[in-house]
Motif scaffolding. Structure first.
Motif, PDB file in Angstrom:
ATOM      1  N   ARG A  71      -5.949   2.384   2.091  1.00 15.86           N
ATOM      2  CA  ARG A  71      -5.789   1.060   2.481  1.00 15.86           C
ATOM      3  C   ARG A  71      -6.942   1.030   3.527  1.00 15.86           C
ATOM      4  O   ARG A  71      -7.684  -0.161   3.378  1.00 15.86           O
ATOM      5  CB  ARG A  71      -4.542   0.904   3.542  1.00 15.86           C
ATOM      6  N   TYR A 129     -10.315   0.460   1.755  1.00 17.64           N
ATOM      7  CA  TYR A 129     -10.402  -0.698   0.933  1.00 17.64           C
ATOM      8  C   TYR A 129     -10.789  -1.913   1.828  1.00 17.64           C
ATOM      9  O   TYR A 129     -11.894  -2.626   1.685  1.00 17.64           O
ATOM     10  CB  TYR A 129      -9.225  -0.947   0.225  1.00 17.64           C
ATOM     11  N   ALA A 133      -0.779  -2.512  -6.463  1.00 21.67           N
ATOM     12  CA  ALA A 133      -1.659  -1.476  -6.092  1.00 21.67           C
ATOM     13  C   ALA A 133      -0.846  -0.167  -6.877  1.00 21.67           C
ATOM     14  O   ALA A 133      -1.152   0.950  -6.279  1.00 21.67           O
ATOM     15  CB  ALA A 133      -1.662  -1.138  -4.483  1.00 21.67           C
ATOM     16  N   HIS A 184      -0.269   4.307  -1.764  1.00 23.89           N
ATOM     17  CA  HIS A 184      -1.572   5.179  -1.546  1.00 23.89           C
ATOM     18  C   HIS A 184      -1.815   5.475  -0.234  1.00 23.89           C
ATOM     19  O   HIS A 184      -2.328   6.543  -0.212  1.00 23.89           O
ATOM     20  CB  HIS A 184      -2.505   3.997  -1.991  1.00 23.89           C
ATOM     21  N   TRP A 205       0.985  -1.295   0.098  1.00 17.48           N
ATOM     22  CA  TRP A 205       0.005   0.003   0.020  1.00 17.48           C
ATOM     23  C   TRP A 205       0.811   1.188   0.157  1.00 17.48           C
ATOM     24  O   TRP A 205       0.288   2.478   0.248  1.00 17.48           O
ATOM     25  CB  TRP A 205      -1.019  -0.078   1.063  1.00 17.48           C
ATOM     26  N   LEU A 252      -8.539   1.907  -6.883  1.00 18.71           N
ATOM     27  CA  LEU A 252      -7.862   2.193  -5.714  1.00 18.71           C
ATOM     28  C   LEU A 252      -7.314   3.768  -5.748  1.00 18.71           C
ATOM     29  O   LEU A 252      -7.407   4.398  -4.872  1.00 18.71           O
ATOM     30  CB  LEU A 252      -6.596   1.343  -5.667  1.00 18.71           C
TER      31      LEU A 252
END
Length: 223
Positions: free
Chosen positions: A129, A132, A197, A124, A121, A211
């Protein structure tokens, strides 16, 4: 015969790990020596994806669709023509577990929809995270659909009409068509794949863009 289809567009960074994992899965003892044929559909590739595929002894088909639905369909057509009775689909930036194919076959279903886990992750951050993981269902009978973790019988694929020529959500439409013909679908979290990701995603409207949109108002609503 089991056929595995991997669409790829300039995936030199990820394809080697993907292929290694699939070649391991193809040798799982539970498959009892069943033939497994792997096809990478190289869609408008201009990097070293082809060289890496060749180095792993995997068949490659070069096309210029710039369309993931057409690429998946092309790979499926080639494998069906070669006699595949089961089709498994994943993505070039995804690593499958050693029992991936064995678990799909074991269910004796028309189709198997599996889950995905994110490898890292870092690109991001914690907000994405958390968003999601808050909404994703790592349970049996989930309703997530991923082209990166999908398998179905040749008969079901043909009856459903195969992948539509869509640049995104081709997997969702195929599963809808499977439901339309009353196919027996298993929704399982027992054979998850590990996917990237990354922010340099290749498919507009796909998992990578999903994402990237998480954490925004629209992205949160899409969950």
């Amino acid at each position: 015969m089991i056929g595995v289809v991997i669409p790829a567009h300039n995936e030199e960074k990820y394809i080697a790990a993907c292929l290694l994992s699939i070649l391991v899965a193809a040798k799982h003892p539970q498959l009892a020596g069943c033939q497994v044929s792997v096809v990478v559909v190289m869609d408008d590739c201009s990097d070293d994806t082809a060289l890496l595929v060749e180095a792993h002894g995997v068949e490659a088909i070069a096309v210029s669709f710039q369309n993931v639905g057409k690429a998946r369909a092309k790979g499926a057509e080639e494998l069906l023509r070669a006699g595949a009775q089961w089709l498994a689909f994943t993505d070039a930036d995804t690593v499958v577990p050693p029992d991936w194919l064995a678990r799909q076959i074991e269910f004796m279903a028309d189709a198997v929809c599996g889950t995905v886990e994110v490898d890292n992750w870092a690109e991001h951050g914690e907000q994405v995270r958390s968003q999601y993981l808050e909404h994703y269902q790592f349970i049996e009978n989930h309703r997530h659909i991923h082209g990166a973790n999908l398998g179905l019988s040749a008969t079901a694929y043909r009856r459903a009409g195969g992948f539509q020529p869509l640049v995104a959500h081709e997997d969702v439409h195929l599963v809808a068509d499977l439901e339309r013909i009353s196919a027996r679908i298993v929704w399982t979290a027992t054979n998850p794949v590990l996917t990237s990701a990354r922010k340099d995603f290749k498919c507009r409207g796909g998992f990578g863009e999903f994402l990237a949109n998480l954490g925004t108002v629209s992205g949160s609503a899409a969950l």
